[in-house]
Motif scaffolding. Structure first.
Motif, short mmCIF file in Angstrom:
data_model
loop_
_atom_site.label_atom_id
_atom_site.label_comp_id
_atom_site.label_asym_id
_atom_site.label_seq_id
_atom_site.Cartn_x
_atom_site.Cartn_y
_atom_site.Cartn_z
N ASN A 1 0.82 -1.22 0.00
CA ASN A 1 0.00 0.00 0.00
C ASN A 1 0.85 1.26 0.00
O ASN A 1 0.32 2.37 0.07
N LYS A 2 2.17 1.08 -0.01
CA LYS A 2 3.13 2.18 -0.04
C LYS A 2 3.00 3.10 1.17
O LYS A 2 3.21 4.30 1.06
N THR A 3 2.68 2.49 2.33
CA THR A 3 2.66 3.24 3.58
C THR A 3 3.88 2.86 4.43
O THR A 3 4.01 3.29 5.56
N GLY B 1 -2.49 -7.99 -3.95
CA GLY B 1 -1.80 -6.71 -3.81
C GLY B 1 -0.44 -6.64 -4.48
O GLY B 1 0.12 -5.56 -4.65
N PHE B 2 0.12 -7.77 -4.88
CA PHE B 2 1.45 -7.78 -5.46
C PHE B 2 1.49 -7.17 -6.86
O PHE B 2 2.58 -6.95 -7.39
N SER B 3 0.35 -6.86 -7.44
CA SER B 3 0.37 -6.20 -8.75
C SER B 3 0.98 -4.80 -8.62
O SER B 3 1.48 -4.25 -9.59
N LYS B 4 0.94 -4.22 -7.41
CA LYS B 4 1.54 -2.90 -7.19
C LYS B 4 2.85 -2.98 -6.41
O LYS B 4 3.26 -2.04 -5.76
N PHE B 5 3.55 -4.11 -6.52
CA PHE B 5 4.80 -4.31 -5.78
C PHE B 5 5.87 -3.33 -6.20
O PHE B 5 6.12 -3.11 -7.38
N ASN B 6 6.50 -2.72 -5.21
CA ASN B 6 7.66 -1.85 -5.43
C ASN B 6 8.70 -2.28 -4.40
O ASN B 6 8.44 -2.21 -3.20
N PRO B 7 9.87 -2.74 -4.84
CA PRO B 7 10.87 -3.27 -3.91
C PRO B 7 11.48 -2.24 -2.96
O PRO B 7 12.21 -2.59 -2.05
N HIS B 8 11.17 -0.97 -3.16
CA HIS B 8 11.75 0.07 -2.31
C HIS B 8 10.92 0.39 -1.07
O HIS B 8 11.40 1.10 -0.19
N TYR B 9 9.70 -0.12 -1.00
CA TYR B 9 8.88 0.09 0.20
C TYR B 9 9.15 -1.06 1.15
O TYR B 9 8.93 -2.23 0.81
N LYS B 10 9.63 -0.72 2.35
CA LYS B 10 10.07 -1.76 3.28
C LYS B 10 9.63 -1.46 4.71
O LYS B 10 9.44 -0.31 5.08
N VAL B 11 9.49 -2.54 5.46
CA VAL B 11 9.17 -2.46 6.89
C VAL B 11 10.28 -3.20 7.62
O VAL B 11 10.74 -4.26 7.16
N LYS B 12 10.68 -2.67 8.77
CA LYS B 12 11.80 -3.26 9.50
C LYS B 12 11.38 -4.50 10.28
O LYS B 12 10.42 -4.48 11.04
#
Length: 174
Positions: free
Chosen positions: A63-65, A126-137
């Protein structure tokens, strides 16, 4: 290591937990095998809380949050995710999850298992909007993107399958 194959492998692993749950009675499910070891019940409580937190992390990434991070995970983390296995070392549960480790009933475990399976079944959308730069620790592995979190669920689930088998051996000797 596609999203679909990881998802299918996670669902297979959850079938192991479901099948095993049907073979054990409530008393054995709650029994602590020895001092310092978890009961089946505590293992189930742990995997459910960890996996739900992982699913939430995946959703934040998709969700890019989540946080925007360009750097890849450490090489050791990448090896764990690639080989699908933690090194053969006993890990201490991160403090954030230690509080969630409590004994639950078989009925609770069965209900939580159904909810977790449903969340895993629905996650691929939701993986259709996958962006490898959005990450959670992650408390131990650092910042992970949605695909790495999904892979972590699989690695973690298999890790605890082996723990269930070790507990089974311990209980047979009691």
């Amino acid at each position: 290591m596609s999203v679909k194959s990881d998802q299918n492998n996670i669902l297979q692993s959850l079938k192991f937990y479901s099948s095993f749950l049907k073979t054990v009675n409530e008393e054995v499910f709650l029994k602590t095998p020895q001092q310092g070891e978890w009961s089946y019940s505590e293992v189930y409580a742990h995997i459910f809380s960890a996996h739900i937190l992982s699913v939430i992390a995946i959703e934040k990434c998709l969700n890019k949050t989540a946080e925007l991070k360009i750097r890849k995970p450490d090489w050791r983390v990448r090896l764990i995710l690639f080989f699908g296995r933690f090194p053969p070392v006993k890990y201490k549960v991160p403090a954030v999850l230690a509080d969630a480790v409590k004994k639950i009933s078989k009925e609770d475990a069965a209900n939580q298992l159904v909810k977790l399976q449903k969340r895993i079944e629905d996650i691929h959308v939701g993986f259709s909007k996958f962006n490898p730069h959005y990450k959670v620790k992650h408390p131990r592995l650092g910042y992970l993107d949605a695909k790495a979190w999904l892979r972590f669920i699989l690695v973690h689930s298999k890790h605890h399958q082996r723990q269930i088998k070790r507990i089974e051996k311990m209980l047979q000797t009691i």
